[in-house]
Design an enzyme around this catalytic site. Structure first.
Site, PDB file in Angstrom:
ATOM      1  N   CYS A  93       1.015  -1.344  -0.093  1.00 50.78           N
ATOM      2  CA  CYS A  93       0.134  -0.089   0.116  1.00 50.78           C
ATOM      3  C   CYS A  93       0.810   1.185   0.026  1.00 50.78           C
ATOM      4  CB  CYS A  93      -1.061  -0.082   1.255  1.00 50.78           C
ATOM      5  SG  CYS A  93      -2.509   1.137   1.019  1.00 50.78           S
ATOM      6  N   HIS A 191      -3.599  -5.807   1.669  1.00 44.65           N
ATOM      7  CA  HIS A 191      -3.346  -5.879   3.461  1.00 44.65           C
ATOM      8  C   HIS A 191      -4.000  -7.232   3.543  1.00 44.65           C
ATOM      9  CE1 HIS A 191      -2.388  -1.716   3.639  1.00 44.65           C
ATOM     10  NE2 HIS A 191      -3.337  -1.291   3.198  1.00 44.65           N
TER      11      HIS A 191
END
Length: 255
Positions: A93, A191
Protein backbone atom coordinates in the site's frame (compact mmCIF):
# COMPACT_ATOMS: atom_id res chain seq x y z
CA UNK A 1 21.15 -21.12 6.80
CA UNK A 2 20.02 -17.71 7.86
CA UNK A 3 18.20 -14.68 6.49
CA UNK A 4 18.33 -11.03 7.45
CA UNK A 5 15.11 -9.01 7.10
CA UNK A 6 15.01 -5.20 7.30
CA UNK A 7 11.63 -3.97 8.57
CA UNK A 8 11.39 -0.32 7.57
CA UNK A 9 9.69 2.09 9.98
CA UNK A 10 7.44 -0.41 11.82
CA UNK A 11 6.28 2.29 14.24
CA UNK A 12 4.73 4.25 11.35
CA UNK A 13 3.82 1.75 8.63
CA UNK A 14 1.59 -0.98 10.06
CA UNK A 15 -1.97 -0.64 8.74
CA UNK A 16 -4.35 -3.60 8.79
CA UNK A 17 -1.86 -5.93 10.45
CA UNK A 18 0.92 -5.46 7.91
CA UNK A 19 3.46 -6.36 10.61
CA UNK A 20 2.02 -9.88 10.43
CA UNK A 21 3.98 -10.33 7.21
CA UNK A 22 7.19 -10.27 9.23
CA UNK A 23 5.81 -12.84 11.69
CA UNK A 24 4.78 -15.08 8.79
CA UNK A 25 8.26 -15.00 7.24
CA UNK A 26 9.83 -15.70 10.62
CA UNK A 27 7.59 -18.69 11.34
CA UNK A 28 7.90 -20.28 7.91
CA UNK A 29 11.68 -20.04 8.25
CA UNK A 30 11.63 -21.34 11.82
CA UNK A 31 9.61 -24.40 10.74
CA UNK A 32 12.39 -25.11 8.24
CA UNK A 33 15.23 -24.55 10.75
CA UNK A 34 16.29 -21.37 8.96
CA UNK A 35 17.56 -18.66 11.30
CA UNK A 36 16.02 -15.19 10.84
CA UNK A 37 17.29 -11.86 12.06
CA UNK A 38 14.81 -8.97 11.84
CA UNK A 39 16.36 -5.52 11.93
CA UNK A 40 13.83 -2.71 12.48
CA UNK A 41 14.84 0.56 10.81
CA UNK A 42 13.47 3.62 12.62
CA UNK A 43 13.38 7.28 11.68
CA UNK A 44 16.83 8.78 12.02
CA UNK A 45 18.64 5.43 11.74
CA UNK A 46 21.51 5.08 9.32
CA UNK A 47 20.44 2.76 6.50
CA UNK A 48 22.72 -0.05 5.35
CA UNK A 49 21.34 -2.85 3.19
CA UNK A 50 24.71 -4.55 2.62
CA UNK A 51 23.81 -7.72 4.51
CA UNK A 52 20.03 -7.55 3.99
CA UNK A 53 18.20 -10.40 2.26
CA UNK A 54 14.62 -9.06 2.38
CA UNK A 55 13.26 -5.54 2.88
CA UNK A 56 9.69 -5.07 4.06
CA UNK A 57 7.78 -1.78 3.89
CA UNK A 58 4.20 -1.67 5.19
CA UNK A 59 1.33 0.78 4.71
CA UNK A 60 0.55 3.96 6.61
CA UNK A 61 -1.60 7.06 6.62
CA UNK A 62 -0.81 10.02 4.35
CA UNK A 63 0.90 11.84 7.23
CA UNK A 64 3.08 8.83 8.07
CA UNK A 65 3.91 8.23 4.42
CA UNK A 66 5.21 11.76 4.08
CA UNK A 67 7.43 11.36 7.14
CA UNK A 68 8.80 8.07 5.84
CA UNK A 69 9.32 9.44 2.34
CA UNK A 70 11.74 12.02 3.68
CA UNK A 71 13.69 9.24 5.40
CA UNK A 72 13.73 7.06 2.29
CA UNK A 73 14.84 9.86 0.00
CA UNK A 74 17.99 10.16 2.10
CA UNK A 75 18.65 6.46 1.40
CA UNK A 76 17.50 6.59 -2.22
CA UNK A 77 20.77 5.43 -3.79
CA UNK A 78 21.26 2.56 -1.34
CA UNK A 79 17.70 1.37 -2.00
CA UNK A 80 18.12 1.65 -5.76
CA UNK A 81 21.41 -0.27 -5.68
CA UNK A 82 19.78 -2.99 -3.58
CA UNK A 83 16.84 -3.35 -5.98
CA UNK A 84 18.97 -3.33 -9.14
CA UNK A 85 21.27 -5.96 -7.62
CA UNK A 86 18.30 -8.31 -7.24
CA UNK A 87 17.50 -7.65 -3.59
CA UNK A 88 14.12 -8.99 -2.41
CA UNK A 89 11.63 -6.34 -1.33
CA UNK A 90 7.96 -6.48 -0.36
CA UNK A 91 6.04 -3.21 -0.15
CA UNK A 92 2.38 -2.90 0.79
CA UNK A 93 0.00 0.00 0.00
CA UNK A 94 1.71 3.21 1.17
CA UNK A 95 5.08 1.49 0.99
CA UNK A 96 4.24 0.44 -2.57
CA UNK A 97 3.39 4.02 -3.56
CA UNK A 98 6.65 5.30 -2.09
CA UNK A 99 8.69 3.18 -4.50
CA UNK A 100 7.48 5.17 -7.50
CA UNK A 101 8.48 8.54 -8.94
CA UNK A 102 5.81 10.49 -7.08
CA UNK A 103 2.38 10.35 -5.53
CA UNK A 104 -0.32 12.94 -4.98
CA UNK A 105 -1.01 13.74 -1.32
CA UNK A 106 -4.11 15.93 -1.34
CA UNK A 107 -3.09 18.66 -3.77
CA UNK A 108 0.61 18.22 -3.06
CA UNK A 109 2.82 16.21 -5.41
CA UNK A 110 5.24 14.31 -3.18
CA UNK A 111 8.48 12.91 -4.56
CA UNK A 112 8.93 9.15 -4.23
CA UNK A 113 12.22 7.26 -4.20
CA UNK A 114 11.83 6.32 -7.88
CA UNK A 115 13.26 2.81 -7.71
CA UNK A 116 10.37 1.52 -9.86
CA UNK A 117 8.81 3.17 -12.91
CA UNK A 118 5.35 3.97 -11.56
CA UNK A 119 3.37 6.93 -10.31
CA UNK A 120 0.34 7.34 -8.06
CA UNK A 121 -2.41 9.91 -8.50
CA UNK A 122 -5.29 10.80 -6.20
CA UNK A 123 -8.71 9.68 -7.37
CA UNK A 124 -12.22 10.51 -6.21
CA UNK A 125 -13.35 8.17 -3.45
CA UNK A 126 -11.53 5.17 -2.06
CA UNK A 127 -11.10 1.72 -3.59
CA UNK A 128 -12.17 -0.67 -0.83
CA UNK A 129 -12.92 -4.37 -0.56
CA UNK A 130 -11.65 -7.92 -0.71
CA UNK A 131 -9.86 -8.79 -3.92
CA UNK A 132 -8.46 -11.87 -5.66
CA UNK A 133 -5.78 -11.88 -8.34
CA UNK A 134 -4.06 -14.43 -10.57
CA UNK A 135 -0.27 -14.13 -10.56
CA UNK A 136 2.61 -15.89 -12.28
CA UNK A 137 4.57 -16.16 -9.01
CA UNK A 138 2.31 -18.82 -7.48
CA UNK A 139 -0.31 -21.42 -8.38
CA UNK A 140 -3.01 -20.38 -5.90
CA UNK A 141 -4.89 -17.11 -6.42
CA UNK A 142 -3.64 -14.28 -4.19
CA UNK A 143 -6.30 -12.85 -1.88
CA UNK A 144 -6.29 -9.75 0.30
CA UNK A 145 -8.01 -6.54 1.33
CA UNK A 146 -7.53 -3.20 -0.39
CA UNK A 147 -8.36 0.27 0.91
CA UNK A 148 -6.63 3.09 -0.96
CA UNK A 149 -7.39 6.51 -2.37
CA UNK A 150 -4.38 6.47 -4.71
CA UNK A 151 -4.50 5.25 -8.30
CA UNK A 152 -1.21 3.70 -9.36
CA UNK A 153 -0.09 3.52 -12.99
CA UNK A 154 2.83 1.35 -14.09
CA UNK A 155 5.48 2.32 -16.58
CA UNK A 156 8.27 -0.02 -17.68
CA UNK A 157 7.43 -2.83 -15.26
CA UNK A 158 4.98 -5.71 -14.92
CA UNK A 159 1.92 -5.97 -12.67
CA UNK A 160 1.90 -8.54 -9.89
CA UNK A 161 -1.30 -10.03 -11.26
CA UNK A 162 -4.69 -9.65 -12.87
CA UNK A 163 -7.82 -8.94 -10.80
CA UNK A 164 -10.26 -11.85 -11.13
CA UNK A 165 -12.86 -10.97 -8.47
CA UNK A 166 -15.90 -8.81 -9.12
CA UNK A 167 -15.64 -5.64 -7.09
CA UNK A 168 -11.85 -5.81 -6.90
CA UNK A 169 -10.13 -2.64 -8.07
CA UNK A 170 -6.38 -3.28 -8.06
CA UNK A 171 -3.94 -0.55 -8.99
CA UNK A 172 -6.37 2.02 -10.30
CA UNK A 173 -9.81 0.49 -10.87
CA UNK A 174 -9.40 0.83 -14.64
CA UNK A 175 -6.83 -1.49 -16.20
CA UNK A 176 -7.70 -4.66 -14.27
CA UNK A 177 -4.23 -5.22 -12.83
CA UNK A 178 -2.92 -5.24 -9.27
CA UNK A 179 0.50 -4.51 -7.82
CA UNK A 180 3.90 -4.56 -9.45
CA UNK A 181 6.60 -7.17 -9.97
CA UNK A 182 9.98 -5.71 -10.90
CA UNK A 183 13.14 -7.83 -10.62
CA UNK A 184 12.76 -9.26 -7.08
CA UNK A 185 10.46 -6.49 -5.86
CA UNK A 186 6.77 -7.02 -5.16
CA UNK A 187 4.52 -4.06 -4.50
CA UNK A 188 0.82 -4.51 -3.75
CA UNK A 189 -2.24 -2.86 -2.26
CA UNK A 190 -3.25 -6.11 -0.52
CA UNK A 191 -3.42 -5.94 3.26
CA UNK A 192 -4.76 -8.56 5.56
CA UNK A 193 -1.84 -9.18 6.21
CA UNK A 194 -0.83 -10.52 2.80
CA UNK A 195 1.54 -13.41 3.55
CA UNK A 196 -0.42 -15.48 6.12
CA UNK A 197 -3.33 -15.59 3.66
CA UNK A 198 -0.99 -16.47 0.80
CA UNK A 199 1.76 -18.86 1.96
CA UNK A 200 2.92 -19.46 -1.60
CA UNK A 201 3.76 -15.76 -1.93
CA UNK A 202 5.70 -15.92 1.33
CA UNK A 203 7.67 -18.95 0.14
CA UNK A 204 8.34 -17.26 -3.20
CA UNK A 205 10.01 -14.37 -1.36
CA UNK A 206 11.95 -16.64 0.99
CA UNK A 207 13.19 -18.96 -1.76
CA UNK A 208 14.23 -16.02 -3.93
CA UNK A 209 16.19 -14.47 -1.07
CA UNK A 210 17.84 -17.79 -0.14
CA UNK A 211 18.79 -18.45 -3.77
CA UNK A 212 20.41 -15.04 -3.95
CA UNK A 213 22.50 -15.73 -0.86
CA UNK A 214 23.25 -19.46 -1.14
CA UNK A 215 22.64 -20.35 -4.78
CA UNK A 216 19.84 -22.58 -6.03
CA UNK A 217 21.06 -25.86 -4.49
CA UNK A 218 19.69 -25.52 -0.97
CA UNK A 219 17.16 -27.56 0.97
CA UNK A 220 13.79 -25.84 1.25
CA UNK A 221 11.41 -28.40 2.78
CA UNK A 222 7.74 -28.36 1.92
CA UNK A 223 5.40 -27.47 4.80
CA UNK A 224 1.96 -28.81 5.61
CA UNK A 225 -0.12 -25.81 4.54
CA UNK A 226 -3.51 -27.48 4.94
CA UNK A 227 -4.84 -24.82 7.29
CA UNK A 228 -3.34 -21.90 5.35
CA UNK A 229 -4.66 -23.22 2.04
CA UNK A 230 -8.13 -23.74 3.50
CA UNK A 231 -8.15 -20.10 4.63
CA UNK A 232 -7.14 -19.01 1.14
CA UNK A 233 -9.81 -21.23 -0.44
CA UNK A 234 -12.45 -19.86 1.92
CA UNK A 235 -11.70 -16.33 0.70
CA UNK A 236 -11.78 -17.50 -2.92
CA UNK A 237 -15.22 -19.03 -2.38
CA UNK A 238 -16.54 -15.90 -0.68
CA UNK A 239 -15.38 -13.76 -3.57
CA UNK A 240 -16.83 -16.13 -6.15
CA UNK A 241 -20.12 -16.21 -4.24
CA UNK A 242 -20.18 -12.42 -4.47
CA UNK A 243 -19.90 -12.70 -8.26
CA UNK A 244 -22.83 -15.15 -8.41
CA UNK A 245 -24.97 -13.01 -6.10
CA UNK A 246 -24.34 -9.90 -8.19
CA UNK A 247 -25.22 -11.75 -11.38
CA UNK A 248 -28.45 -13.03 -9.83
CA UNK A 249 -29.42 -9.55 -8.62
CA UNK A 250 -28.65 -8.12 -12.05
CA UNK A 251 -30.74 -10.84 -13.75
CA UNK A 252 -33.73 -10.18 -11.44
CA UNK A 253 -33.45 -6.48 -12.18
CA UNK A 254 -33.76 -7.16 -15.92
CA UNK A 255 -36.67 -9.60 -15.66
Amino acid sequence: MELCIAHLFPELLNLYGDGGNIICMQKRCEWRDISVQVNPVHCGDKVDFTHTDIIFVGGGTDREQKIVCGELLAAKQQLRDYVEAGGVLLAVCGGYQLLGHNYLLGNELVEGVGVIDLKTERGEGRLIGNVMIESAICEMPIVGYENHGGRTYLGDCEPLGKVTSAGGYGNNGQDGYEGVHYKNVIGTYLHGPLLPKNPQVCDYLLKTALSRRYGSDFAFPELDDTVENEANLYMQERLRDNVVNKMQVSARGKS
